[in-house]
Design an enzyme around this catalytic site. Structure first.
Site, mmCIF file in Angstrom:
data_model
loop_
_atom_site.group_PDB
_atom_site.id
_atom_site.type_symbol
_atom_site.label_atom_id
_atom_site.label_comp_id
_atom_site.label_asym_id
_atom_site.label_seq_id
_atom_site.Cartn_x
_atom_site.Cartn_y
_atom_site.Cartn_z
ATOM 1 N N SER A 255 0.856 -1.178 0.000
ATOM 2 C CA SER A 255 0.000 0.000 0.000
ATOM 3 C C SER A 255 0.896 1.232 0.000
ATOM 4 O O SER A 255 1.873 1.283 0.756
ATOM 5 C CB SER A 255 -0.916 -0.010 1.224
ATOM 6 O OG SER A 255 -1.812 1.083 1.141
ATOM 7 N N GLU A 256 0.570 2.206 -0.841
ATOM 8 C CA GLU A 256 1.472 3.342 -1.091
ATOM 9 C C GLU A 256 1.858 4.108 0.174
ATOM 10 O O GLU A 256 2.887 4.769 0.212
ATOM 11 C CB GLU A 256 0.828 4.303 -2.092
ATOM 12 C CG GLU A 256 -0.425 4.999 -1.534
ATOM 13 C CD GLU A 256 -1.181 5.788 -2.599
ATOM 14 O OE1 GLU A 256 -0.936 5.589 -3.792
ATOM 15 O OE2 GLU A 256 -2.041 6.605 -2.205
ATOM 16 N N ASN A 257 1.015 4.030 1.218
ATOM 17 C CA ASN A 257 1.307 4.770 2.440
ATOM 18 C C ASN A 257 2.276 4.023 3.358
ATOM 19 O O ASN A 257 2.285 4.272 4.562
ATOM 20 C CB ASN A 257 0.005 5.120 3.173
ATOM 21 C CG ASN A 257 -0.860 3.926 3.466
ATOM 22 O OD1 ASN A 257 -1.015 3.059 2.619
ATOM 23 N ND2 ASN A 257 -1.416 3.863 4.656
#
Lengths: 221, 226
Positions: free
Chosen positions: A55-57
């Site tokens: 997940s990009e975060n």
């Protein structure tokens, strides 16, 4: 007797499209799933097949949503929903998370889109409406950076306009990036010849499918 | 004795002036330094340029700062959310300037500032509206866009644990932009859930060493249920 053209085949629903994508993801791949139908894909990867979701975060090894009494407010996904971390997962900061994306370390990214062109151009971040603030998030990084970009989307818009087009009419997210498209009717590879049909829902003919595409589609070789 | 821990919000935010460029950590509300943003509202500074992934949601934190009319410009990747109504209204009324940056480019521009790198080339956004007017160079047969480092006067970040030297850890995905923002500003201020004795943090798990941190304020929100 009902119109035969409408009863001979059944389009996939959202879950069916996500399941169809999941079939093609092998064990060992690192995968980023975009918001919308792509997010559903992880539900259809069997737990014994080790696929690692990013997940990009800054979450590598993302797991499913927690039970309501096990929510950790500090653990969310790119869609800002609460998630869990699988055993073996790790957290990284944002520059490292996007080094994973931009450095070509992801085997696959699955995104939704408004349009895909026969040369692999993708439009999925803006429709060109004027008084709405634009928002891009990680879409351009993911489209440009992953080893493979697959798109999952409906074959046509709600109005019946084709989404597989010769040239984009919406603003591009990345050029020449898409390798494969999954729709509710078929799977297409994006090749030097353009869209090549990989498979179709049972009962659908190539002519019927072509009628729903602006770009020319080619039969499987 | 080095002691970067301050006890009042006034001390924590001392020196922040009108017109400052401020990095604000967080992805959505997770990892966002809410107490520091509330302190900033109290301090009354205006004409700010805010750099943050999102443009605030609901009516608190960053959204509240914007609602008070203190933000001249926001640099972010994703200003929209179901509850980003404050930003949307200001934007429609032409009362806030928006610089939209792809999320990875935003992170890398901040990282570059902290690392003393003036600019870099990236394939992200080539051929799109967000690369319009930017220098393009072919590198190994692929077009790349020139992007400049993003420096700031101040970074406001949220940490999990801190000691008096300003060594920090983070909690889960609350880490996000916080460590790179800590490195990219002239003045870095952290709010921390827990303050521990010097030596209380395993050196192997410190994510941000105190060299990047100027002030720490203890803001306990209470521990999560798990």
């Amino acid at each position: 007797m009902p119109d035969t053209a409408t009863v001979r085949y059944t389009p996939l629903d959202r879950a069916g499209m996500a399941a169809r994508v999941a079939q093609d993801i092998p064990e060992g791949w690192y995968v980023n799933l975009g918001i919308g139908i792509p997010t559903l894909v992880s539900d259809f990867v069997p737990p014994d097949r080790e696929v690692i979701f990013h997940s990009e975060n800054g979450v590598l090894g993302m797991g499913p949503a927690p039970a309501p009494d096990k929510v950790d407010p500090w653990l969310i996904n790119a869609g800002k929903q609460h998630v869990t971390l699988r055993t073996g997962g790790a957290y990284v900061h944002h520059a490292d998370s996007f080094a994973i994306i931009r450095g070509g370390h992801l085997d696959l990214c699955v995104l939704g889109a408004y349009q895909v062109a026969e040369n692999g151009d993708i439009a999925n971040w803006a429709t060109g409406e004027r008084d709405v603030a634009p928002a891009v998030g990680g879409a351009m990084d993911l489209a440009a950076g992953a080893k493979r970009l697959w798109v999952v989307m409906e074959q046509t818009t709600k109005k019946g306009e084709p989404r597989l087009v010769k040239r984009l009419t919406y603003p591009p997210t990345a050029l020449g990036a898409v390798k494969r498209v999954y729709t509710n009717l078929a799977v297409f590879d994006v090749t030097e010849r353009g869209f090549v049909v990989r498979d179709m829902v049972p009962g659908l003919t190539l002519e019927e499918l072509q009628a729903k595409c602006e770009a020319t589609i080619h039969p499987p070789v | 004795m080095i002691n970067r821990i301050v006890t009042t919000m006034a001390e924590a935010l001392e020196g922040i002036t009108d017109g400052a460029t401020i990095l604000v950590g967080g992805f959505g509300n997770v990892g966002q330094p809410r107490a520091l943003l509330e302190g900033l509202i109290e301090r009354g500074v205006k004409d700010l340029t805010i750099v943050s992934n999102n443009a605030g949601s609901g009516g608190e934190g960053l959204a509240e700062l914007m609602a008070h009319g203190r933000v001249r410009k926001i640099i972010c990747s994703y200003p929209r959310s179901a509850t980003s109504t404050v930003f949307e209204e200001l934007y429609k009324a032409g009362k806030i300037e928006l610089e939209l940056v792809p999320q990875g480019t935003l992170a890398e521009r901040i990282r570059a500032a902290g690392a003393g790198i003036g600019a870099f080339y990236t394939p992200t956004a080539y051929g799109t509206k967000l690369a319009e007017g930017k220098e393009v160079r072919m590198i190994k047969g692929r077009p790349h866009v020139l992007e400049y480092a993003l420096h700031a006067d101040v970074a406001l970040i949220e940490a999990w644990q801190a000691d008096r030297w300003g060594n920090l850890t983070y909690r889960r995905s609350g880490r996000n932009f916080n460590p790179i923002m800590a490195m990219a500003a002239k003045l870095t201020i952290a709010q921390a859930q827990h303050i521990v004795e010097l030596g209380g943090l395993d050196p192997e798990v410190i994510v941000t060493p105190g060299i990047f941190v100027d002030r720490v304020i203890h803001v306990p929100y209470g521990d999560p249920p798990v």
